[in-house]
Design a protein around this motif. Structure first.
Motif: not given
Length: 278
Positions: A10, A14, A7, A34
């Motif tokens: 990610t 982003v 996570d 995402r």
């Protein structure tokens, strides 16, 4: 330094995209990352599966040329083309004709033809057919001078662009203008079901997932008039196979019509196009 979690990776990707100057590109790319990362995490994507996907996309690009667009074919068979069509045209008035996908065989600048003229330039043994109707606004006002751009496949199942040297390039294609009463008429042959090009990676994907490559019989149409939203749609033959399993998810109930014998034995299909005001 602690190991980065899935996570956190990610979130890092982003975050770096925050520097994208174009606001819409930033929104699209961050959402893509995402969802792409979420997909990989959901299915626990393996190294070999990732590489297989890369090879598939590479092969898809290599199959594209001036006539064939394998990526559009992929989009069509995954239902993405139909979904984008719904997203962008869901606000069209309920009385207007439903749109559907363009398909991979549209060619711009079809020849202009007179109302009632034939678009058949090659004898393929197809059933002679007359397609006719009215182009009108939602309130019923006929639209004189509207453009009706028609194209479809031959009785052999192929579009003209698929058979250079066999079919004339403008076979079963033509642009028509409606008369003062908004009427149009096209002489042609009955369309038939046909398989999408299945000799490439998209065809292999269909076979691997237990799906067929057939489209229900249809006539394509792009209809436009000044002051109205341009329409891209199909006319489907009610007697066709594959209406319930069209491989590109293009069939809509409101676009299905009957092809019935006329007094002279020629099939007749009546179909009106209703345009939404721009």
């Amino acid at each position: 330094m602690e190991r980065m979690t899935e996570d956190e990776l990610t979130a890092e990707v982003v975050e770096r995209l925050e520097a994208t100057p174009d606001e819409r590109l930033r929104e699209v790319m961050q959402a893509l990352v995402r969802h792409l990362h979420a997909f990989a995490k959901e299915v626990r994507l393996t190294d070999e599966e990732w590489l297989t996907g890369i090879r598939f996309l590479t092969a898809t690009g290599q199959k594209c040329d001036d006539i064939r667009q394998e990526f559009i074919l992929l989009s069509d068979t995954l239902g993405l083309s139909s979904l984008v069509d719904m997203i962008n045209h869901s606000d069209v008035e309920a009385l207007a004709t439903e749109p559907t996908i363009l398909g991979p065989f549209y060619v711009p600048e079809s020849p202009w033809r007179e109302n009632g003229e034939s678009i058949v330039e090659y004898d393929d043994g197809g059933e002679p057919t007359v397609l006719r109707g009215t182009v009108r606004a939602e309130d019923g006002t006929p639209l004189a001078g509207a453009v009706v751009d028609i194209w479809h496949n031959a009785a052999t199942g192929f579009y003209a662009v698929q058979q250079p040297g066999i079919q004339p390039a403008t076979n079963l294609r033509g642009r028509f203008r409606t008369d003062q009463n908004g009427r149009y008429e096209v002489r042609t042959v009955r369309p038939v079901p046909y398989p999408i090009p299945a000799d490439g990676p998209v065809g292999q994907l269909l076979r691997d997932t237990g799906r067929h490559e057939w489209r229900a019989a249809h006539i394509h149409a792009k209809v436009s008039a000044e002051g109205f939203v341009p329409l891209t749609t199909h006319i489907f033959d009610r007697e066709s196979d594959y209406l319930d399993s069209d491989t590109v998810f293009g069939v809509k109930e409101s676009l299905i019509e009957d092809f019935v014998p006329g007094p002279d034995g020629v099939l007749v299909c009546e179909h009106d196009f209703v345009l939404a005001r721009d």
